[in-house]
Structure formats: structure tokens, C-alpha cells
Design an enzyme around this catalytic site. Structure first.
Site, PDB file in Angstrom:
ATOM      1  N   LYS A 210       0.825  -1.225   0.000  1.00  0.00           N
ATOM      2  CA  LYS A 210       0.000   0.000   0.000  1.00  0.00           C
ATOM      3  C   LYS A 210       0.848   1.260   0.000  1.00  0.00           C
ATOM      4  O   LYS A 210       0.450   2.286  -0.560  1.00  0.00           O
ATOM      5  CB  LYS A 210      -0.967  -0.032   1.188  1.00  0.00           C
ATOM      6  CG  LYS A 210      -0.309  -0.166   2.563  1.00  0.00           C
ATOM      7  CD  LYS A 210      -0.107   1.158   3.256  1.00  0.00           C
ATOM      8  CE  LYS A 210       0.509   0.993   4.626  1.00  0.00           C
ATOM      9  NZ  LYS A 210       0.656   2.273   5.346  1.00  0.00           N
ATOM     10  N   THR A 267      -3.928   5.554   3.270  1.00  0.00           N
ATOM     11  CA  THR A 267      -2.567   5.953   2.935  1.00  0.00           C
ATOM     12  C   THR A 267      -2.497   6.722   1.629  1.00  0.00           C
ATOM     13  O   THR A 267      -1.621   7.575   1.449  1.00  0.00           O
ATOM     14  CB  THR A 267      -1.663   4.704   2.854  1.00  0.00           C
ATOM     15  OG1 THR A 267      -1.851   3.908   4.024  1.00  0.00           O
ATOM     16  CG2 THR A 267      -0.204   5.080   2.768  1.00  0.00           C
TER      17      THR A 267
END
Length: 375
Positions: A210, A267
């Protein structure tokens, strides 16, 4: 993990009573505060004597969580043996590059029955091992686990509602007696809600990848592109995460959970994310040396861009979003050129099962528009 309708012991009977957190950075401190709010006996190992003193004496970490009042009673120390003494569970919350060294230090100072969970996210460069794979090598026979999810440490430390996934290697006959379940029982508070998984690989792959996708989103955001593109990068990045997770033995369902799409969305969408912020600054034209005003900030996605694509290549997988980031951060490609290469690739079916490709009819125009004007 199979569900069960059998009655489980009360949470307090399952919960670990004494927890040691190794790592006095933002996330380690936040988890120590959570565990203390949950009523546990908590020790926290810090590298810095100044940080340890502030946490112990004033219930604050001015270096990493400025202005946040922590739970009182955290036993912060720079003495590793003292911190680990009689620990029933260890949370290893240090950067990914130090996981091997730190596990090696922890193992002889704890009972072989004491599980070790990590919050680090990444893949080791030379071995291609996930963080828990490294830990298993350095602490053989130990129950190993990971804690992951959409979390900013400052919000967790400030008692903002936070959900995470806790996963572990399991030898338990009942889900409720897994080390992950026992840690979940030990950390649950009115604001901190853990979920439990036995898919350690799926949880870790999501965490490792991620940050790379977040850099991609940040770079194109910083270069002036809009929300349509960010949504596309998140979605196509998620597809790459699923593919690697399944290839490594993980579950697609895990990737659609907190440790996968949950962490990815957070994120990739907030300047609070170091990886997104790093990408944004690079997209605005700053060099690696100039981002964060030249301060040494850990940006795991820079390293992960290489280790993730190295692993994918070994597995015969093509990951265009991650490869785009690698070409920029490791190979020095201009952002506009790297994006143009990605964007003008052959047209494919979205489900992998629809196996076909057709040449992109506007490759030259894409390179002219993006490769030349966006650098």
C-alpha cells in the site's frame, strides 16, 4: 479461520496481562497507550532516553506525538531486558529494515511461549521474505503475528476510533484461544477495535504494497492530476495487491479488509501519510534530497517499490503501478515519462480471466501530453 458457535471464555480471561512494546516511535507509543488504557501492564522500549523519560514522567512523547496526552503508567525504558521481563506478548514496532536485528535481540530475552507481533510493513531486499518470515527465522518455533490496518498514530493516540486487523500463525484448536485473539482482547478499548485473522500472508502483503501505491497517488497528485486518476490508481493498485497475495498463498478476502483496501484508502488519500506526502513533494518537482525539508524521514514505500517488484518478477507477475513507482524512485525516470509509459500500455481486460490485450491507439498522444508537459 472457521467460525464457531461454541462459548468462548470472557475477554479478560483471554487477554495478555503484560505487554511489551519495542519501539518508541509514533505507532509504538500509540499502541502502548492503547494497551495501558485497556488496563494492561505495559512496558515500552525506546532508543532515546529523552523520549523514555518524557513518556514515563509526563505521559507524552514530544518527539513523535507532540501535544497528545498518553495513558499514564507506561513503563518506558532504554533497557531491553528490563522492558521484556516477564512479557506475555511483544509488539515489535520498529522500521522494517531493523526487524531482523530486533527479533534477534528479543528472542533470548523472552519465553519461547511469548508471541511476537510486528507492525512493520515490507519485504526484505535480499531474501524476499515478509516481516514475519524474517521473525520466524530469528525466533524459530515462536508464534509470530502482525498488526495492520488504516491507522494514523496521532489519531489512535488521541483516542480517535481506530480499527485494525491482528493476524498470527495459529496452533490453537479454537479461534478464541489464538494469540491474535488474545492480543485483540488485551488491546480492545472503547475507541480501539481489533479484528482477528489467520491469513498472515494476506495481511502482510497488503501492508507491504500500500505504501508503494500511496507514492504513486501522491506523485500524480503533486504533478497536478485529479481525483479520477487517484481512484484509478487505488483500484488498479488493489488488483496488484490481490494478485501477489493470492500467489503467495493469501486470501483475496483479506485484501478487501482493513489490512488491504482499508489501509490503502487511508494511505493514498491523506497528507498525514508519509508515503503520500513524499510522493506529492516529488510530483511538485522536489528531489529525494529536498523532500521533507531535507529531514531524514522513513518512507517505507521507496524501499518497498523495489522489493515488491523484485518479488513479483520472481513470481512471474506484472505490476504496472508498482513498476511505475520503481522506475521513478529507483531508476531515476522523470515522473511524466513514467506515467506516460504506464498510461499508454496495451488495453487489457479488467478481470484477469479475460485474457487479451490490444495496442493502445493513442500512445504517441499520451507521451506528448504527459511525458513532455508533466515532469
Amino acid at each position: 479461520m472457521q467460525g464457531t458457535n461454541q462459548a468462548q471464555p470472557p475477554a479478560e480471561e483471554l487477554a495478555y496481562r503484560r505487554i511489551c512494546v519495542v519501539g518508541g516511535g509514533a505507532w509504538g507509543t500509540a499502541l502502548a497507550s492503547v494497551a495501558r488504557h485497556a488496563g494492561r501492564d505495559v512496558s515500552l522500549w525506546c532508543r532515546s532516553a529523552e523520549v523514555a523519560e518524557a513518556i514515563r514522567d509526563r505521559a507524552e512523547n514530544p518527539r513523535y506525538l507532540k501535544g497528545i496526552k498518553l495513558a499514564s503508567g507506561i513503563k518506558a525504558t532504554t533497557d531491553m531486558a528490563q522492558a521484556l521481563h516477564e512479557a506475555e506478548a511483544v509488539l515489535l514496532i520498529t522500521p522494517s529494515h531493523s526487524i531482523r536485528e530486533m527479533t534477534r535481540a528479543i528472542a533470548p530475552l523472552t519465553s519461547p511461549h511469548c508471541p511476537i507481533f510486528t507492525g512493520a510493513k515490507g519485504i526484505e531486499a535480499d531474501s524476499g521474505l515478509l516481516m514475519t518470515g524474517i521473525m520466524a527465522e530469528e525466533a524459530p518455533g515462536r508464534v509470530i503475528g502482525a498488526i495492520s490496518g488504516p491507522t494514523f498514530a496521532v489519531e489512535t493516540a488521541a483516542d480517535q476510533p481506530t480499527a485494525v486487523t491482528i493476524a498470527c500463525t495459529s496452533r490453537a484448536t479454537q479461534p478464541g484461544s489464538m494469540a491474535a485473539a488474545r492480543l485483540a482482547a488485551a488491546l480492545t478499548t472503547y475507541s480501539f477495535r481489533p479484528y482477528i485473522s489467520d491469513d498472515l500472508t494476506g495481511v502482510e502483503i497488503g501492508g507491504a504494497m500500500k505504501n508503494v501505491i500511496a507514492i504513486a497517488c501522491g506523485m500524480l497528485h503533486g504533478a497536478g492530476y485529479g481525483e479520477n486518476l487517484r481512484a484509478a490508481l487505488i483500484t488498479r493498485g488493489l488488483s496488484e495487491i490481490k494478485e501477489l497475495a493470492v500467489t503467495m498463498g493469501g486470501s483475496r478476502e483479506t485484501v478487501t479488509g482493513l489490512s488491504g483496501i482499508g489501509d490503502l484508502m487511508l494511505t493514498c488519500s491523506s497528507p498525514k501519510s508519509r508515503n503520500f506526502s513524499y510522493g506529492t513533494q516529488r510530483g511538485q518537482g522536489l528531489s529525494d534530497a529536498e523532500v521533507f525539508e531535507g529531514r531524514p524521514v522513513v518512507v517505507e514505500g521507496r524501499t518497498n517499490a523495489v522489493t515488491v517488484t523484485d518479488l513479483a518478477r520472481k513470481k512471474g507477475l506484472h505490476m504496472p503501478v508498482c513498476e511505475m513507482v520503481r522506475s521513478i524512485v529507483a531508476d531515476g525516470a522523470p515522473i511524466g515519462e513514467a506515467f506516460a509509459n504506464y498510461w499508454s500500455a496495451p488495453i487489457e481486460g479488467e478481470p484477469r480471466a479475460l485474457d487479451f490485450k490490444i495496442a493502445h491507439p493513442a500512445t504517441s498522444a499520451a507521451h506528448s501530453r504527459f511525458g513532455g508537459s508533466k515532469t
